[in-house]
Structures are given as C-alpha cells and as structure tokens.
Design an enzyme around this catalytic site. Structure first.
Site, short mmCIF file in Angstrom:
data_model
loop_
_atom_site.label_atom_id
_atom_site.label_comp_id
_atom_site.label_asym_id
_atom_site.label_seq_id
_atom_site.Cartn_x
_atom_site.Cartn_y
_atom_site.Cartn_z
N HIS A 29 0.85 -1.20 0.00
CA HIS A 29 0.00 0.00 0.00
C HIS A 29 0.88 1.24 0.00
O HIS A 29 2.11 1.15 0.07
CB HIS A 29 -0.98 0.00 1.17
CG HIS A 29 -0.37 0.08 2.54
ND1 HIS A 29 0.38 -0.94 3.08
CD2 HIS A 29 -0.39 1.06 3.48
CE1 HIS A 29 0.78 -0.60 4.30
NE2 HIS A 29 0.34 0.62 4.56
N HIS B 27 1.47 3.98 1.97
CA HIS B 27 1.98 4.78 3.08
C HIS B 27 3.50 4.93 2.99
O HIS B 27 4.21 4.02 2.54
CB HIS B 27 1.56 4.18 4.42
CG HIS B 27 0.12 4.41 4.72
ND1 HIS B 27 -0.58 3.68 5.66
CD2 HIS B 27 -0.78 5.30 4.21
CE1 HIS B 27 -1.83 4.11 5.71
NE2 HIS B 27 -1.98 5.08 4.84
N ASP C 35 6.00 4.83 4.97
CA ASP C 35 6.93 3.88 5.59
C ASP C 35 6.97 2.55 4.85
O ASP C 35 7.69 1.63 5.27
CB ASP C 35 6.59 3.67 7.07
CG ASP C 35 5.21 3.09 7.30
OD1 ASP C 35 4.27 3.47 6.58
OD2 ASP C 35 5.05 2.25 8.22
N HIS C 36 6.25 2.47 3.74
CA HIS C 36 6.29 1.27 2.89
C HIS C 36 6.89 1.56 1.50
O HIS C 36 7.33 0.63 0.84
CB HIS C 36 4.88 0.69 2.73
CG HIS C 36 4.32 0.18 4.02
ND1 HIS C 36 4.18 -1.15 4.32
CD2 HIS C 36 3.88 0.85 5.13
CE1 HIS C 36 3.68 -1.29 5.54
NE2 HIS C 36 3.49 -0.08 6.05
N HIS D 91 -7.38 -1.16 5.76
CA HIS D 91 -6.37 -0.23 6.27
C HIS D 91 -6.23 0.94 5.29
O HIS D 91 -6.25 2.10 5.67
CB HIS D 91 -5.05 -0.97 6.44
CG HIS D 91 -3.90 -0.11 6.86
ND1 HIS D 91 -3.81 0.48 8.10
CD2 HIS D 91 -2.77 0.25 6.19
CE1 HIS D 91 -2.69 1.18 8.18
NE2 HIS D 91 -2.03 1.05 7.04
N ASP E 75 -0.03 -4.05 6.39
CA ASP E 75 -0.61 -3.50 7.63
C ASP E 75 -2.06 -3.93 7.83
O ASP E 75 -2.80 -3.30 8.59
CB ASP E 75 -0.54 -1.97 7.60
CG ASP E 75 0.86 -1.44 7.81
OD1 ASP E 75 1.80 -2.25 7.95
OD2 ASP E 75 1.03 -0.21 7.81
N HIS F 144 5.09 -4.72 10.62
CA HIS F 144 5.46 -4.03 11.86
C HIS F 144 5.60 -5.00 13.02
O HIS F 144 4.96 -6.05 13.05
CB HIS F 144 4.41 -2.98 12.24
CG HIS F 144 4.36 -1.81 11.33
ND1 HIS F 144 5.16 -0.70 11.51
CD2 HIS F 144 3.60 -1.56 10.24
CE1 HIS F 144 4.89 0.19 10.55
NE2 HIS F 144 3.95 -0.31 9.77
#
Length: 254
Positions: free
Chosen positions: A56, A58, A60-61, A111, A128, A166
């Site tokens: 996805h 975001h 941090d990905h 999410h 996530d 995570h």
C-alpha cells in the site's frame, strides 16, 4: 514442495520490517520504506535486487523506492495502481513469479482502500492489514472492508505463515488479554514473544493457526470476545462485524 528461496527480516525505522525473499544472488523486497538498511543487507549478502512488492501507499512502505531505483536501474516495482514509484500495477487475481514459485496477489482493503497481499506458497505478506495478534487501523478504507479482508485471510490453511510489516505483537497481545482474559493461548504467546523480544528477535512471522487462537480481530465469533465488546460498547452486540468495529475502536484508544 520446498521453497526455492530464503526469507530475511530487515529492520527499518522503529518497528518496520522489510521482508526479503532471496536465493544466492537475487532478492525481492516487500515494502521497502527505507532504502538504507535494505541496501546494507543486500551488500552484506552480495545480492542484487530484482523486484519490489508494495502492499500500500503509506510512506513507511514506499519511501525507499527512489533510492533503490537509482541503485538498480529498471527495477520492477509491483503494487497498487496509482502508487508513487510503482512501475507495474497489480491487483486482485494477478500472479507473479518468485524464484520459480507462483505468487498470488489478493486485494485486502480496509487499512487503505488499495491494500494488497502477496501469497507465495505458505508465505503471506500482509502489510498493515494483519499484525501479530492484531490488525491495522482504518485510514482511507472502511471498517467493513477490513473485517471482510481479515475474514478472507482466516480461510487460508492454518500453517500459512503471516509476515506483517510491523513489530506490534506485544502491545497487541496486551489488548488481546484485556478482551479475552480467559484465553490461555494469549498468555502463553505473551510469555514466548516477550522472551523473543528480550533476545532482540522478531515475533513474526506467525502461523495463521496462532492468530486464530489469540488474535481478537479473528475471534469475533468467540463468546468471551463478544461479551467484552458488548461491555465496552454498553450494548449487546451479536453481529460479528459490529463486534469487530467495536474492538477496532477500543484498540484505537487502548
């Protein structure tokens, strides 16, 4: 059939994992939010990055994609359509190949509206959506989507290994114990995973069987989960999706 690849966890930021599938010379990275630790791992192992899978959008990905692209020109990046840095859009029903294995792409929104999972044999890269003993928050997806995505993941074989992005397991287990204080599997898992973290080891991947036994978001049909959710909501909840929504709201403030 035995896997034709190995799997390694590369830590990023404070609690992210970049999952790396690799053989002796090539690697595929899942959700490389930070290029620096991944490049260090690849150099140490003498691996060339041959592809990236994105679950996805975001930061941090996907944050490491520009730097990775400069190190590996022409790097194919598979992921949801419209995500910055994705070069080959994939979605529900598509298949990829990895080291001779067929990889299924599943749409598991909730999410985010565009969240994907990658299923390589018994290995589920779930981003996530599903965490150790928990699930992601709802951002631009919906609670109904997240509920149905998790219900779908729960139909996989119990030996399926779940690779979330995570390290949230211990905090999720604290919530699970509040929801289901009578569940011995939760208490046993907390002890075992606390010991792993004390040694600096990841708590994931976990077999789906362990999630089905101790993850409240997959246990909405269990009487104690329903009672706890009803008590928290201040009303009797009988619908599994309503119980799930209450649990997610409760966890947001836990």
């Amino acid at each position: 059939m035995a896997d034709l690849f190995r799997l390694s966890a590369v830590s990023a930021f404070s609690d992210n994992y970049i999952w790396v599938l690799h053989d002796q010379s090539r690697a595929i990275a899942v959700d490389p939010g930070d290029a620096t630790p991944l490049l260090a791992f690849l150099a140490q192992q003498q691996l060339a990055l041959s592809a990236v899978w994105i679950t996805h959008h975001h930061a941090d990905h996907i944050g490491g994609l520009p730097q990775l692209g400069s190190h590996f020109p022409g790097l194919p990046v598979f992921g949801p359509a419209g995500v910055s840095g994705v070069t080959q859009a994939v979605g529900e029903g598509d298949t990829l190949t990895a080291f001779g294995s067929t990889v299924q792409v599943w749409a598991i929104p909730g999410h985010t509206a565009n969240h994907l999972a990658y299923l390589a044999g018994q290995h589920l890269f779930c981003g996530d959506t599903l965490f150790g003993a928990g699930c992601g928050r709802v951002f631009d997806g919906s609670i109904a989507q997240l509920f149905h995505s998790l219900q779908r993941l729960a139909t996989l074989p119990p030996e399926t290994l779940c690779y979330p992005a995570h390290e949230y397991t211990l905090s999720n287990l604290a919530f699970a114990a509040a929801v289901e204080p009578g569940n011995a599997a939760i208490h046993a898992r907390r002890a075992a995973d606390s010991a792993r973290r004390a040694q600096g080891l990841p708590t994931v991947p976990t077999p789906l069987a362990a999630e089905l036994a101790s993850n409240p978001f997959l246990r909405t049909a269990m009487p104690e989960v329903g009672r706890s959710a009803s008590l928290h909501a201040g009303q009797n909840l009988t619908d599994n999706e309503d119980i799930f929504a209450t649990l997610r709201s409760w966890k947001n403030q836990f």
